[in-house]
Design a protein around this motif. Structure first.
Motif, PDB file in Angstrom:
ATOM      1  N   ASN A   3       0.662  -1.193  -0.168  1.00 48.30           N
ATOM      2  CA  ASN A   3       0.466   0.122   0.671  1.00 48.30           C
ATOM      3  C   ASN A   3       0.443   1.213   0.464  1.00 48.30           C
ATOM      4  OD1 ASN A   3      -3.184  -1.783  -0.070  1.00 48.30           O
ATOM      5  ND2 ASN A   3      -1.853  -1.812   2.042  1.00 48.30           N
ATOM      6  N   GLU A   9      -3.013   6.867   0.120  1.00 49.80           N
ATOM      7  CA  GLU A   9      -3.246   6.318  -0.242  1.00 49.80           C
ATOM      8  C   GLU A   9      -4.186   6.609  -1.758  1.00 49.80           C
ATOM      9  OE1 GLU A   9      -5.323   5.884   3.420  1.00 49.80           O
ATOM     10  OE2 GLU A   9      -3.572   4.779   4.532  1.00 49.80           O
ATOM     11  N   LYS A  12      -3.545   5.223  -5.151  1.00 50.72           N
ATOM     12  CA  LYS A  12      -3.892   3.399  -4.967  1.00 50.72           C
ATOM     13  C   LYS A  12      -4.507   2.696  -6.240  1.00 50.72           C
ATOM     14  CE  LYS A  12      -4.423  -1.027  -2.245  1.00 50.72           C
ATOM     15  NZ  LYS A  12      -4.544  -1.123  -1.284  1.00 50.72           N
TER      16      LYS A  12
END
Length: 95
Positions: A3, A9, A12
Motif C-alpha cells: 500500500n 492512499e 492506490k
C-alpha cells in the motif's frame, strides 16, 4: 502489492488499473511529476508556517507544533532549503 504511504492512499488506484500498458504510462507520468509535487508541497508548507507566524506564533512555537527545530521552522518560513535539495535548487535556479 504494498500500500502507498498514508498521505497518498488516494493514488492506490494507479496500481489497480486493468490495462498494464496504461498503468505503466500513468505511473511513469506520476513519477516524472514528483519534483513538481515536492515543490508544490513545499510551497504549501511554507504558506502554512507563514500563516502560523502571522497568527503570532514564534519560530520556536512553530517548531514545537511541527516537531522540527526552531532553525528549520525559520528556514521553511523563509522558503530556504537545506542539504542535497538546496544544492539541486541552486543548480536549477542560479542566482
Amino acid at each position: 502489492m504494498t500500500n502507498p504511504p498514508s498521505p497518498f492512499e488516494n493514488l492506490k488506484h494507479l496500481a489497480e488499473q486493468g490495462d498494464p500498458i496504461q498503468r505503466a504510462k500513468t505511473v511513469g507520468a506520476a513519477l516524472q511529476a514528483i519534483p513538481e509535487l515536492q515543490h508544490w508541497l513545499r510551497e504549501i508548507r511554507q504558506g502554512v508556517v507563514q500563516e502560523m507566524r502571522d497568527d503570532g506564533l514564534s519560530h520556536a512555537q512553530v517548531a514545537a507544533e511541527l516537531s522540527i527545530s526552531r532553525a528549520r521552522a525559520q528556514q521553511i518560513a523563509e522558503g530556504r532549503t537545506t542539504g542535497k535539495r538546496a544544492d539541486q535548487d541552486s543548480d536549477n535556479h542560479p542566482k
